[in-house]
Write a protein that holds these residues in place. Structure first.
Motif, PDB file in Angstrom:
ATOM      1  N   MET A  12       0.961  -1.084  -0.009  1.00 48.63           N
ATOM      2  CA  MET A  12       0.006   0.036  -0.075  1.00 48.63           C
ATOM      3  C   MET A  12       0.914   1.385   0.025  1.00 48.63           C
ATOM      4  O   MET A  12       0.362   2.349  -0.385  1.00 48.63           O
ATOM      5  CB  MET A  12      -0.760  -0.142   1.175  1.00 48.63           C
ATOM      6  N   LYS A  13       2.156   1.155   0.520  1.00 51.68           N
ATOM      7  CA  LYS A  13       3.036   2.512   0.424  1.00 51.68           C
ATOM      8  C   LYS A  13       3.367   2.798  -1.094  1.00 51.68           C
ATOM      9  O   LYS A  13       3.110   3.999  -1.412  1.00 51.68           O
ATOM     10  CB  LYS A  13       4.159   2.269   1.202  1.00 51.68           C
ATOM     11  N   LYS A  16      -0.015   3.837  -2.634  1.00 51.09           N
ATOM     12  CA  LYS A  16      -0.198   5.498  -2.054  1.00 51.09           C
ATOM     13  C   LYS A  16       0.528   6.272  -3.111  1.00 51.09           C
ATOM     14  O   LYS A  16       0.066   7.445  -3.388  1.00 51.09           O
ATOM     15  CB  LYS A  16      -0.114   5.585  -0.573  1.00 51.09           C
ATOM     16  N   GLN A  20      -0.688   9.336  -5.193  1.00 54.96           N
ATOM     17  CA  GLN A  20      -0.475  10.849  -5.288  1.00 54.96           C
ATOM     18  C   GLN A  20       0.402  11.329  -6.217  1.00 54.96           C
ATOM     19  O   GLN A  20       0.396  12.498  -6.450  1.00 54.96           O
ATOM     20  CB  GLN A  20       0.389  10.730  -3.851  1.00 54.96           C
ATOM     21  N   PHE A  44      -5.829  11.492  -1.849  1.00 53.36           N
ATOM     22  CA  PHE A  44      -5.764  10.069  -1.206  1.00 53.36           C
ATOM     23  C   PHE A  44      -4.982  10.294   0.156  1.00 53.36           C
ATOM     24  O   PHE A  44      -4.119  10.723   0.492  1.00 53.36           O
ATOM     25  CB  PHE A  44      -4.733   9.239  -2.136  1.00 53.36           C
ATOM     26  N   GLN A  46      -4.801   8.710   4.278  1.00 53.49           N
ATOM     27  CA  GLN A  46      -4.884   7.628   5.145  1.00 53.49           C
ATOM     28  C   GLN A  46      -5.675   8.118   6.612  1.00 53.49           C
ATOM     29  O   GLN A  46      -4.866   8.966   7.387  1.00 53.49           O
ATOM     30  CB  GLN A  46      -3.894   6.895   5.539  1.00 53.49           C
ATOM     31  N   ASP A  49      -6.782   3.378  10.276  1.00 49.94           N
ATOM     32  CA  ASP A  49      -6.545   2.125   9.416  1.00 49.94           C
ATOM     33  C   ASP A  49      -7.165   2.240   8.237  1.00 49.94           C
ATOM     34  O   ASP A  49      -7.116   1.242   7.539  1.00 49.94           O
ATOM     35  CB  ASP A  49      -7.128   0.966  10.289  1.00 49.94           C
ATOM     36  N   SER A  50      -7.801   3.284   7.925  1.00 49.45           N
ATOM     37  CA  SER A  50      -8.702   3.490   6.633  1.00 49.45           C
ATOM     38  C   SER A  50      -7.898   4.268   5.563  1.00 49.45           C
ATOM     39  O   SER A  50      -7.316   5.471   5.734  1.00 49.45           O
ATOM     40  CB  SER A  50     -10.082   3.884   6.878  1.00 49.45           C
ATOM     41  N   TYR A  51      -8.083   4.093   4.266  1.00 43.14           N
ATOM     42  CA  TYR A  51      -7.818   4.798   3.074  1.00 43.14           C
ATOM     43  C   TYR A  51      -8.993   5.396   2.522  1.00 43.14           C
ATOM     44  O   TYR A  51     -10.112   5.055   2.244  1.00 43.14           O
ATOM     45  CB  TYR A  51      -6.928   3.946   2.246  1.00 43.14           C
TER      46      TYR A  51
END
Length: 203
Positions: A12-13, A16, A20, A44, A46, A49-51
């Protein structure tokens, strides 16, 4: 989105960072069984714990009325893409296409005015703060802001599924991989070449 295992991205990093860097998205909903889409910049975030994806549409765009009606909203992010000639391989094969794409799915909710102000403030800071004379929320007149706010509708999407595909010739051996990058740069496809250099191969 069909994603062969070679090209699937689960970090996810990494996702993300990609979103971006490619924040001009396609937002897809359906109405009366027909898909409709809008192309807009989004943020976008975070939150614990949610995106979350947030953005806004023109009030004259009827798609905003479908956001909360749809159980799932699809947001598509696309990066560089390029034709890959099989003449660049050592052995006979067929041509293909390299690309980067991320699909996110989630439930949408319209923003209250205070939430929309926060979303717009953040977006201005993202795209303006590095400029010599930045246009930021506090630099604009209240009259202008109130007028413009009446013409837009803000939304956020709580993400519950992410599909990410970075098809960057990971299935080719080292010599082919390096040669593909070289040929892409020769043909001016520098963004795809750069994406491949950041990829999984050590070139």
């Amino acid at each position: 989105m069909h994603i062969p295992s070679f090209f699937q991205v689960k970090d996810m990093k990494e996702v993300k960072a990609f979103i971006q860097s490619h924040s001009f998205a396609t937002v897809v909903t359906t109405t009366d069984g027909k898909p409709i889409a809008t192309h807009i910049p989004v943020s976008f975030l975070q939150i614990e714990d949610s995106y979350v994806i947030s953005g806004h549409m023109a009030i004259g765009n009827p798609q905003w009325k479908t956001l909360e009606e749809n159980e799932q909203v699809l947001v598509i992010f696309q990066g560089p893409h390029a034709y890959i000639s099989s003449s660049w391989y050592e052995k006979e094969a067929v041509p293909t296409w390299n690309y980067q794409a991320v699909h996110v799915y989630g439930k949408a909710k319209l923003l209250e005015k205070s939430e929309l102000v926060k979303e717009l403030t953040t977006m201005l800071e993202t795209y303006e703060s590095h400029r010599e004379q930045p246009v930021l929320w506090h630099t604009l007149s209240d009259e202008l802001l109130e007028k413009q706010m009446k013409g837009i509708v803000g939304f956020k999407i709580i993400i519950d599924e992410v599909q990410a595909a970075f098809k960057l010739s990971q299935n080719r051996h080292e010599r082919d991989y390096a040669h593909i990058i070289e040929q892409l740069e020769t043909e001016g496809e520098v963004e795809m070449a750069k994406a491949m250099k950041k990829g999984v191969k050590d070139v």
